[in-house]
Write a protein that holds these residues in place. Structure first.
Motif, PDB file in Angstrom:
ATOM      1  N   ASP A  27      24.545   9.434 -11.080  1.00  0.00           N
ATOM      2  CA  ASP A  27      25.320   8.595 -11.801  1.00  0.00           C
ATOM      3  C   ASP A  27      26.864   8.463 -11.485  1.00  0.00           C
ATOM      4  O   ASP A  27      27.384   7.244 -11.333  1.00  0.00           O
ATOM      5  N   ALA A  28      27.389   9.699 -10.783  1.00  0.00           N
ATOM      6  CA  ALA A  28      28.797   9.392 -10.486  1.00  0.00           C
ATOM      7  C   ALA A  28      28.776   8.584  -9.039  1.00  0.00           C
ATOM      8  O   ALA A  28      29.877   7.809  -9.140  1.00  0.00           O
ATOM      9  N   ARG A  29      27.900   8.583  -8.139  1.00  0.00           N
ATOM     10  CA  ARG A  29      27.991   7.523  -7.089  1.00  0.00           C
ATOM     11  C   ARG A  29      28.120   6.088  -7.413  1.00  0.00           C
ATOM     12  O   ARG A  29      28.711   5.287  -7.100  1.00  0.00           O
ATOM     13  N   ALA A  30      27.398   5.785  -8.537  1.00  0.00           N
ATOM     14  CA  ALA A  30      27.007   4.769  -8.920  1.00  0.00           C
ATOM     15  C   ALA A  30      28.177   4.103  -9.662  1.00  0.00           C
ATOM     16  O   ALA A  30      29.113   3.085  -9.416  1.00  0.00           O
ATOM     17  N   GLN A  33      31.400   3.864  -7.175  1.00  0.00           N
ATOM     18  CA  GLN A  33      31.392   2.518  -6.508  1.00  0.00           C
ATOM     19  C   GLN A  33      31.953   1.374  -7.262  1.00  0.00           C
ATOM     20  O   GLN A  33      32.640   0.593  -6.687  1.00  0.00           O
ATOM     21  N   LEU A  34      31.409   1.498  -8.403  1.00  0.00           N
ATOM     22  CA  LEU A  34      31.808   0.166  -9.234  1.00  0.00           C
ATOM     23  C   LEU A  34      33.399   0.251  -9.332  1.00  0.00           C
ATOM     24  O   LEU A  34      34.198  -0.760  -9.796  1.00  0.00           O
ATOM     25  N   ALA A  60      41.637   6.085 -13.544  1.00  0.00           N
ATOM     26  CA  ALA A  60      41.473   6.288 -15.028  1.00  0.00           C
ATOM     27  C   ALA A  60      40.030   5.903 -15.610  1.00  0.00           C
ATOM     28  O   ALA A  60      39.701   6.637 -16.351  1.00  0.00           O
ATOM     29  N   ARG A  61      39.223   5.207 -15.232  1.00  0.00           N
ATOM     30  CA  ARG A  61      37.771   5.027 -15.763  1.00  0.00           C
ATOM     31  C   ARG A  61      37.052   6.251 -15.268  1.00  0.00           C
ATOM     32  O   ARG A  61      36.253   6.613 -16.379  1.00  0.00           O
ATOM     33  N   GLN A  90      35.158   6.579   2.920  1.00  0.00           N
ATOM     34  CA  GLN A  90      33.624   6.425   2.898  1.00  0.00           C
ATOM     35  C   GLN A  90      32.638   6.827   1.896  1.00  0.00           C
ATOM     36  O   GLN A  90      31.591   6.873   1.920  1.00  0.00           O
ATOM     37  N   TRP A  91      33.347   7.594   1.108  1.00  0.00           N
ATOM     38  CA  TRP A  91      32.544   8.419   0.414  1.00  0.00           C
ATOM     39  C   TRP A  91      32.477   7.953  -1.330  1.00  0.00           C
ATOM     40  O   TRP A  91      33.539   7.738  -1.878  1.00  0.00           O
ATOM     41  N   HIS A  92      31.648   7.934  -2.291  1.00  0.00           N
ATOM     42  CA  HIS A  92      31.616   7.427  -3.374  1.00  0.00           C
ATOM     43  C   HIS A  92      31.460   8.729  -4.179  1.00  0.00           C
ATOM     44  O   HIS A  92      31.773   8.778  -5.381  1.00  0.00           O
TER      45      HIS A  92
END
Length: 146
Positions: A27-30, A33-34, A60-61, A90-92
């Motif tokens: 969830d955090a990676r997705a 990344q956005l 902030a998001r 390079q890390w999401h």
């Protein structure tokens, strides 16, 4: 360009499973990344320590989502301010603490490589921010206890 970075520590709620942590990472990676946010999440089985960085709007998001999470309590913000560069470009969302999960083990391997480089960067002429020093201090404490 100036970026924003946030570092915090929090207490994990009781009963988190490896599957819960996997879900958190996916969830955090997705979402990161956005939002164009990168960082690392450390978990020692009882506490989380997270450092994340990016544009003011993206951070902030992500910050809003973190504060609304029910997976942790007692969030203590250690740093919230500007940084001149991205340290995890390079890390999401990298992760450390991998028991029983392939995703967590892969994230942990990535973190081990990155932590070594980060320690070198921070050690050189006092580079890095107070938040990065806090991150490395937490990591060293976890390593000493493990």
């Amino acid at each position: 360009m100036t970026y924003r970075a946030v570092a915090y520590a929090s207490t994990a709620v009781a009963g988190l499973t490896p599957a819960d942590i996997d879900h958190l990472l996916v969830d955090a990676r997705a979402h990161n990344q956005l939002a164009g946010v990168t960082g690392v999440l450390l978990y020692d089985g009882q506490q989380f320590f997270q450092y994340f960085e990016g544009s003011q709007e993206g951070v902030a998001r992500v910050y809003e989502r973190i504060m609304a999470s029910t997976m942790h309590v007692n969030v203590r913000v250690l740093h919230d301010g500007h940084v001149d560069q991205l340290y995890f470009s390079q890390w999401h969302m990298g992760s450390s603490h991998a028991e029983g999960s392939v995703l967590q083990k892969l994230s942990n391997q990535q973190w081990l490589r990155e932590a070594e480089l980060l320690q070198e960067d921070v050690a050189e002429a006092g580079q890095g921010t107070p938040a990065l020093r806090e991150l490395l201090s937490f990591w060293e404490q976890v390593q000493a206890e493990g």
